[in-house]
Scaffold this motif. Sequence first.
Motif, PDB file in Angstrom:
ATOM      1  N   PHE A  65       1.215  -5.422  -3.789  1.00 34.60           N
ATOM      2  CA  PHE A  65       0.851  -4.457  -2.757  1.00 34.60           C
ATOM      3  C   PHE A  65       0.128  -5.168  -1.610  1.00 34.60           C
ATOM      4  CE2 PHE A  65      -1.932  -0.943  -1.153  1.00 34.60           C
ATOM      5  CZ  PHE A  65      -0.924  -0.153  -0.648  1.00 34.60           C
ATOM      6  N   ALA A  66      -0.749  -6.103  -1.937  1.00 41.22           N
ATOM      7  CA  ALA A  66      -1.446  -6.878  -0.904  1.00 41.22           C
ATOM      8  C   ALA A  66      -0.437  -7.662  -0.055  1.00 41.22           C
ATOM      9  CB  ALA A  66      -2.457  -7.825  -1.547  1.00 41.22           C
ATOM     10  N   SER A  67       0.579  -8.222  -0.689  1.00 36.23           N
ATOM     11  CA  SER A  67       1.626  -8.946   0.052  1.00 36.23           C
ATOM     12  C   SER A  67       2.383  -8.013   0.984  1.00 36.23           C
ATOM     13  CB  SER A  67       2.595  -9.616  -0.920  1.00 36.23           C
ATOM     14  OG  SER A  67       1.939 -10.607  -1.661  1.00 36.23           O
ATOM     15  N   ARG A  71       2.588  -8.329   5.111  1.00 36.25           N
ATOM     16  CA  ARG A  71       3.839  -8.332   5.890  1.00 36.25           C
ATOM     17  C   ARG A  71       3.831  -7.214   6.939  1.00 36.25           C
ATOM     18  NH1 ARG A  71       5.898  -8.656   0.847  1.00 36.25           N
ATOM     19  NH2 ARG A  71       6.872  -6.596   0.961  1.00 36.25           N
ATOM     20  N   ALA A  72       3.403  -6.029   6.511  1.00 35.74           N
ATOM     21  CA  ALA A  72       3.401  -4.883   7.426  1.00 35.74           C
ATOM     22  C   ALA A  72       2.422  -5.102   8.571  1.00 35.74           C
ATOM     23  CB  ALA A  72       3.050  -3.610   6.648  1.00 35.74           C
ATOM     24  N   TYR A  73       1.260  -5.652   8.267  1.00 33.19           N
ATOM     25  CA  TYR A  73       0.250  -5.882   9.309  1.00 33.19           C
ATOM     26  C   TYR A  73       0.723  -6.967  10.272  1.00 33.19           C
ATOM     27  CZ  TYR A  73      -4.406  -5.690  11.355  1.00 33.19           C
ATOM     28  OH  TYR A  73      -5.465  -5.502  12.214  1.00 33.19           O
ATOM     29  N   ALA A  74       1.320  -8.030   9.727  1.00 29.85           N
ATOM     30  CA  ALA A  74       1.826  -9.111  10.576  1.00 29.85           C
ATOM     31  C   ALA A  74       2.931  -8.617  11.502  1.00 29.85           C
ATOM     32  CB  ALA A  74       2.333 -10.266   9.713  1.00 29.85           C
ATOM     33  N   ALA A  75       3.743  -7.671  11.029  1.00 26.50           N
ATOM     34  CA  ALA A  75       4.811  -7.112  11.860  1.00 26.50           C
ATOM     35  C   ALA A  75       4.232  -6.322  13.034  1.00 26.50           C
ATOM     36  CB  ALA A  75       5.732  -6.226  11.025  1.00 26.50           C
ATOM     37  N   TRP A 144      -4.401   2.315   9.572  1.00 28.77           N
ATOM     38  CA  TRP A 144      -3.116   1.781  10.025  1.00 28.77           C
ATOM     39  C   TRP A 144      -2.071   1.812   8.926  1.00 28.77           C
ATOM     40  CZ3 TRP A 144      -0.195  -2.029   7.977  1.00 28.77           C
ATOM     41  CH2 TRP A 144      -0.822  -2.875   7.053  1.00 28.77           C
ATOM     42  N   VAL A 145      -2.495   1.565   7.685  1.00 27.07           N
ATOM     43  CA  VAL A 145      -1.543   1.475   6.578  1.00 27.07           C
ATOM     44  C   VAL A 145      -0.818   2.808   6.349  1.00 27.07           C
ATOM     45  CG1 VAL A 145      -3.215   1.947   4.737  1.00 27.07           C
ATOM     46  CG2 VAL A 145      -1.258   0.506   4.270  1.00 27.07           C
ATOM     47  N   SER A 146      -1.484   3.914   6.685  1.00 29.83           N
ATOM     48  CA  SER A 146      -0.855   5.230   6.544  1.00 29.83           C
ATOM     49  C   SER A 146       0.187   5.497   7.617  1.00 29.83           C
ATOM     50  CB  SER A 146      -1.917   6.336   6.595  1.00 29.83           C
ATOM     51  OG  SER A 146      -2.751   6.248   5.478  1.00 29.83           O
ATOM     52  N   GLU A 147       0.143   4.732   8.679  1.00 29.86           N
ATOM     53  CA  GLU A 147       1.095   4.907   9.782  1.00 29.86           C
ATOM     54  C   GLU A 147       2.238   3.892   9.747  1.00 29.86           C
ATOM     55  OE1 GLU A 147       0.914   7.487  11.838  1.00 29.86           O
ATOM     56  OE2 GLU A 147      -0.901   8.147  10.797  1.00 29.86           O
ATOM     57  N   SER A 148       2.183   2.972   8.797  1.00 29.82           N
ATOM     58  CA  SER A 148       3.173   1.901   8.750  1.00 29.82           C
ATOM     59  C   SER A 148       4.493   2.372   8.149  1.00 29.82           C
ATOM     60  CB  SER A 148       2.627   0.732   7.916  1.00 29.82           C
ATOM     61  OG  SER A 148       3.652  -0.199   7.642  1.00 29.82           O
ATOM     62  N   LEU A 150       6.973   0.419   7.375  1.00 30.22           N
ATOM     63  CA  LEU A 150       7.333  -0.529   6.329  1.00 30.22           C
ATOM     64  C   LEU A 150       6.657  -0.144   5.003  1.00 30.22           C
ATOM     65  CD1 LEU A 150       7.679  -4.320   6.838  1.00 30.22           C
ATOM     66  CD2 LEU A 150       6.705  -3.434   4.747  1.00 30.22           C
ATOM     67  N   VAL A 151       5.376   0.211   5.056  1.00 32.39           N
ATOM     68  CA  VAL A 151       4.664   0.617   3.842  1.00 32.39           C
ATOM     69  C   VAL A 151       5.250   1.922   3.310  1.00 32.39           C
ATOM     70  CG1 VAL A 151       2.434   1.300   2.878  1.00 32.39           C
ATOM     71  CG2 VAL A 151       2.547  -0.619   4.476  1.00 32.39           C
ATOM     72  N   LEU A 152       5.511   2.868   4.198  1.00 33.05           N
ATOM     73  CA  LEU A 152       6.116   4.140   3.791  1.00 33.05           C
ATOM     74  C   LEU A 152       7.424   3.898   3.042  1.00 33.05           C
ATOM     75  CD1 LEU A 152       6.327   7.279   3.906  1.00 33.05           C
ATOM     76  CD2 LEU A 152       7.522   6.986   6.091  1.00 33.05           C
ATOM     77  N   GLU A 153       8.293   3.089   3.587  1.00 30.49           N
ATOM     78  CA  GLU A 153       9.576   2.817   2.947  1.00 30.49           C
ATOM     79  C   GLU A 153       9.394   2.118   1.602  1.00 30.49           C
ATOM     80  OE1 GLU A 153      11.726   0.681   5.952  1.00 30.49           O
ATOM     81  OE2 GLU A 153      12.179   2.512   7.089  1.00 30.49           O
ATOM     82  N   ALA A 154       8.448   1.183   1.538  1.00 33.52           N
ATOM     83  CA  ALA A 154       8.201   0.468   0.278  1.00 33.52           C
ATOM     84  C   ALA A 154       7.682   1.405  -0.808  1.00 33.52           C
ATOM     85  CB  ALA A 154       7.213  -0.671   0.509  1.00 33.52           C
TER      86      ALA A 154
END
Length: 193
Positions: A65-67, A71-75, A144-148, A150-154
Amino acid sequence: MFNDTSSPLSLLRTRRSARPRDLVEPGPDATQLRQILEIAMRTPDHGKLHPWRFVHVPKAQRGAFASLLARAYAAQRPDAGRLEIEANERFAHQAPELIAMLSTPVESQKIPRWEQELSAGAAMMNLLHAAHALGFAGGWVTGWVSESKLVLEALGGRDGDRIVGFVFVGTPGVPLEERPRPDFDEVVSTWRP
């Protein structure tokens, strides 16, 4: 148990949010976690659409999950500094248990999307109450993680879904603070025509 849950009103009056970084072991065991989620599902749900999903991120998967977060933050922020990157790593590893909640509205002629989104919020609150009733504390986090996307799809989200937030659950490592509550007359009125 660290709280007074001797009556339903006492339970509701004593629930407090906890900072995820302050939540320590023990967390709920598998049976308690299932009970918390089953209680969360007992939420108002006009039309019986259950327009929400819970995604448990177990301790053994926190590194992955940290990885994902990295990735999502770097994007989104390719020039992120060391402190931002470390904060995301800490986010992924906080508290004994982590549950992501998705709002997954269903196309319906009768039930507006807004009602379905409200149901997701109610389910999240039921989750926090259930954790409290079992002697744990929880912290509901967005950011931010709630708006990502990439995270949503994962997490299994599709187009039209949203991350309602992340709930971290565990035992408070420090006393929970009472936050200021609104003045009754500031938020309650009586309608008079």
